[in-house]
Design a protein around this motif. Structure first.
Motif, PDB file in Angstrom:
ATOM      1  N   UNK A   1      10.395  31.281  70.510  1.00  0.00           N
ATOM      2  CA  UNK A   1      11.202  31.433  71.490  1.00  0.00           C
ATOM      3  C   UNK A   1      10.681  33.057  71.855  1.00  0.00           C
ATOM      4  N   UNK A   2      10.429  33.419  73.075  1.00  0.00           N
ATOM      5  CA  UNK A   2      10.061  34.391  73.407  1.00  0.00           C
ATOM      6  C   UNK A   2      10.375  35.253  74.805  1.00  0.00           C
ATOM      7  N   UNK A   3      10.266  36.370  74.795  1.00  0.00           N
ATOM      8  CA  UNK A   3      10.545  36.908  76.180  1.00  0.00           C
ATOM      9  C   UNK A   3       9.749  37.905  76.351  1.00  0.00           C
TER      10      UNK A   3
ATOM     11  N   UNK B   1      14.371  40.982  67.309  1.00  0.00           N
ATOM     12  CA  UNK B   1      13.234  40.678  68.034  1.00  0.00           C
ATOM     13  C   UNK B   1      12.145  41.572  67.750  1.00  0.00           C
ATOM     14  N   UNK B   2      10.617  41.184  67.658  1.00  0.00           N
ATOM     15  CA  UNK B   2       9.800  41.958  67.674  1.00  0.00           C
ATOM     16  C   UNK B   2       9.198  42.176  68.759  1.00  0.00           C
ATOM     17  N   UNK B   3       9.129  43.699  69.119  1.00  0.00           N
ATOM     18  CA  UNK B   3       8.441  44.159  70.278  1.00  0.00           C
ATOM     19  C   UNK B   3       7.443  44.823  69.955  1.00  0.00           C
ATOM     20  N   UNK B   4       6.168  44.560  69.844  1.00  0.00           N
ATOM     21  CA  UNK B   4       4.863  45.420  69.546  1.00  0.00           C
ATOM     22  C   UNK B   4       4.398  46.126  70.354  1.00  0.00           C
TER      23      UNK B   4
ATOM     24  N   UNK C   1       1.165  49.509  71.426  1.00  0.00           N
ATOM     25  CA  UNK C   1       0.037  50.093  71.105  1.00  0.00           C
ATOM     26  C   UNK C   1       0.395  51.481  70.890  1.00  0.00           C
ATOM     27  N   UNK C   2      -0.811  52.368  70.738  1.00  0.00           N
ATOM     28  CA  UNK C   2      -0.260  53.622  70.773  1.00  0.00           C
ATOM     29  C   UNK C   2      -0.148  54.598  71.967  1.00  0.00           C
ATOM     30  N   UNK C   3      -0.150  53.641  73.236  1.00  0.00           N
ATOM     31  CA  UNK C   3       0.147  54.208  74.415  1.00  0.00           C
ATOM     32  C   UNK C   3       1.549  53.627  75.042  1.00  0.00           C
ATOM     33  N   UNK C   4       2.202  53.003  73.856  1.00  0.00           N
ATOM     34  CA  UNK C   4       3.447  52.022  74.120  1.00  0.00           C
ATOM     35  C   UNK C   4       3.337  51.158  75.225  1.00  0.00           C
ATOM     36  N   UNK C   5       2.242  50.388  75.089  1.00  0.00           N
ATOM     37  CA  UNK C   5       1.856  49.129  75.766  1.00  0.00           C
ATOM     38  C   UNK C   5       2.236  48.042  75.226  1.00  0.00           C
ATOM     39  N   UNK C   6       3.020  47.163  75.736  1.00  0.00           N
ATOM     40  CA  UNK C   6       3.512  45.966  74.977  1.00  0.00           C
ATOM     41  C   UNK C   6       2.328  45.063  74.841  1.00  0.00           C
ATOM     42  N   UNK C   7       2.155  44.679  73.358  1.00  0.00           N
ATOM     43  CA  UNK C   7       0.817  43.810  73.169  1.00  0.00           C
ATOM     44  C   UNK C   7       1.293  42.362  73.168  1.00  0.00           C
TER      45      UNK C   7
ATOM     46  N   UNK D   1       6.959  48.931  66.132  1.00  0.00           N
ATOM     47  CA  UNK D   1       7.658  47.924  66.216  1.00  0.00           C
ATOM     48  C   UNK D   1       9.049  48.444  66.857  1.00  0.00           C
ATOM     49  N   UNK D   2       9.534  47.891  67.774  1.00  0.00           N
ATOM     50  CA  UNK D   2      10.932  48.134  68.257  1.00  0.00           C
ATOM     51  C   UNK D   2      11.796  46.742  68.592  1.00  0.00           C
ATOM     52  N   UNK D   3      12.912  46.945  68.113  1.00  0.00           N
ATOM     53  CA  UNK D   3      14.114  45.897  68.550  1.00  0.00           C
ATOM     54  C   UNK D   3      14.405  45.878  70.072  1.00  0.00           C
ATOM     55  N   UNK D   4      14.801  44.672  70.596  1.00  0.00           N
ATOM     56  CA  UNK D   4      14.958  44.607  71.984  1.00  0.00           C
ATOM     57  C   UNK D   4      15.576  45.898  72.734  1.00  0.00           C
ATOM     58  N   UNK D   5      16.887  46.152  72.389  1.00  0.00           N
ATOM     59  CA  UNK D   5      17.629  47.127  72.758  1.00  0.00           C
ATOM     60  C   UNK D   5      16.823  48.438  72.917  1.00  0.00           C
TER      61      UNK D   5
END
Length: 478
Positions: free
Chosen positions: A41-43, A78-81, A83-89, A147-151
């Protein structure tokens, strides 16, 4: 004005409340879930930003210009990953994703996790997802800087800050829930470091201020503060005034939740109850979680080729459960089973099973799953004398009557209005902007209360016994 944003699984909702906590405007934007493999289950976090832009932009400009505080609520785990430039991996791995069940079992076998977090390591929690990524997507894992949570990804967009708060962080399996801080020991056990984690604040504290770009684009004052906010259920609790011991609510959203506030930390992971920090300082809460509540009804509606409102509108008054039973384990179950592999079932189908009978079975099945949660909470010493109903499923009188009778507990419905996660988030935004405390998180006026139907108590008890028997039987089939 105070803005609350609630990032759900199926949509993002925003509400504006004034200084007297009256809702003056609201807007929503839909979201979809990708399920590329069984149990996944992904978004896309980009979709969250697009939804936030639509919601904020859909609110009256004059009201946006008066915003003093913003609160955030959202789906947990949720696992929002990044990189060092805040790009979503990669796409965010959501709360109801069960791919990491083996990793979760491995972490749960390490006694440190239950001891420190006060909870079982469930497959949907964040830490096992990172273990899964390390095992199956090592190239991505090597690039993870945050690693950020969705909100909290919405917060990054709003403020430029990497921040989370206690209630959401408690669902990661990395938080020392009693001490309300990240556990370096548990982070190290999963290949993480404190630098990978966002800074922690309390839900009613200031986490940052809106970025100049946000202020210029939407007309929100640059002085507007963003509160720590809360995970979705803790925010809903703030919205309905469940902030002190003895207060509780039942939420019928995509998932089902039985939520009880506590003034102290009382973990008991052996019964698969979540013990998390509340969104206010010095408070905790317990939750029993059913993974499919309205999700189960929506699934059956699609199967039946009907709208959910149509299904429930024809049921009439509460009646005794029939022979048909439904187990709502469409994607595994949490409380009290902690079983990612178990799957749902219709049992006792017969020629007499028409659409109404099947609909009642779905509603009863979720009600019994919530009763399972109540029994698990009771095993920790938590007593629930009355419930407030929240979530989209609370619009069904039949469902609320079934829950009241199945649990033997009155269920109250607030007056017209939405007192859910977005409203609770707005209250936290008000607290952060003004310094107000829990006293403003009052219980809404009650429109009506569903009392247990004493004439049907025995029938619902018998139905629950048959539900539990079916639950035991299908375990051997998965």
């Amino acid at each position: 004005m105070f803005l609350g944003l609630d990032l759900g699984t199926s949509g993002l909702k925003g509400v504006l409340v004034d200084d007297d906590q009256r809702v003056v405007a609201g807007a929503t934007a839909p979201l979809t879930v990708s399920r590329p493999h069984d149990g996944w289950s992904e978004q896309s976090p980009a979709d969250w930003i697009a939804a936030a832009e639509a919601v904020i932009g859909g609110l009256p400009a004059a009201a946006r210009a008066a915003v003093r505080g913003i609160g955030l609520s959202g789906q947990m785990h949720g696992a929002t990953l990044l990189d060092g430039a805040d790009n979503v991996l990669r796409p965010c791995i959501l709360w109801n994703d069960t791919r990491a069940h083996a990793a979760a079992a491995g972490l749960d076998a390490d006694p440190r996790f239950r001891t420190v977090t006060g909870n079982i390591v469930f497959p949907g929690f964040t830490a096992p997802k990172l273990v899964w990524v390390g095992q199956h997507e090592p190239g991505i894992f090597a690039r993870v800087a945050k690693v950020l949570l969705p909100k909290d990804y919405l917060r990054l967009w709003l403020t430029g800050e990497h921040v989370s708060e206690m209630s959401d962080a408690a669902g990661t399996s990395w938080l020392d829930t009693g001490a309300r801080k990240w556990s370096e020991e548990l982070l190290a056990a999963t290949g993480m470091t404190p630098d990978t984690m966002p800074r922690l604040v309390e839900g009613s504290d200031i986490s940052g201020r809106v970025r100049p770009e946000i202020s210029a684009r939407f007309g929100i004052p640059a002085s507007a503060v963003v509160a720590g906010g809360a995970g979705d259920n803790a925010a809903a609790a703030i919205g309905v005034g469940v902030v002190s011991a003895g207060q509780a609510f039942v939420s019928l959203g995509t998932s089902g939740v039985l939520f009880a506030a506590n003034d102290g930390y009382r973990p008991d992971p052996d019964v698969a109850v979540h013990t998390f920090c509340h969104a206010l300082p010095g408070r905790w809460h317990q939750m029993g979680v059913v993974l499919a509540a309205t999700d189960a009804l929506n699934w059956f509606a699609r199967l039946a080729g009907a709208e959910t409102g149509t299904l429930t509108a024809t049921l009439g008054s509460l009646r005794a459960p029939g022979k048909t039973r439904f187990l709502p384990y469409l994607g595994g179950e949490r409380t009290p089973l902690n079983d990612a592999a178990i799957r749902g079932a219709f049992i006792g189908l017969e020629h007499a099973t028409d659409r109404d009978a099947a609909t009642r079975a779905v509603l009863e099945g979720v009600a019994y799953a919530i009763r399972d949660c109540r029994d698990a909470l009771a095993a920790t010493g938590t007593r629930i004398d009355r419930l407030i109903a929240a979530g989209g499923g609370s619009r069904s009188d039949y469902w609320l009557a079934a829950i009241a009778t199945a649990l033997g507990t009155p269920v109250s419905v607030p007056v017209a209005g939405d007192f859910g996660g977005a409203f609770g988030a707005a209250r936290l935004g008000l607290m952060a902007a003004t310094g107000a405390g829990a006293v403003i998180a009052t219980t809404p006026a009650i429109a009506r209360t569903f009392e247990p139907d004493a004439t049907l108590t025995a029938a619902f008890d018998d139905g629950f016994a048959r539900y539990r028997a079916a639950q035991t039987a299908i375990k051997s089939l998965t």
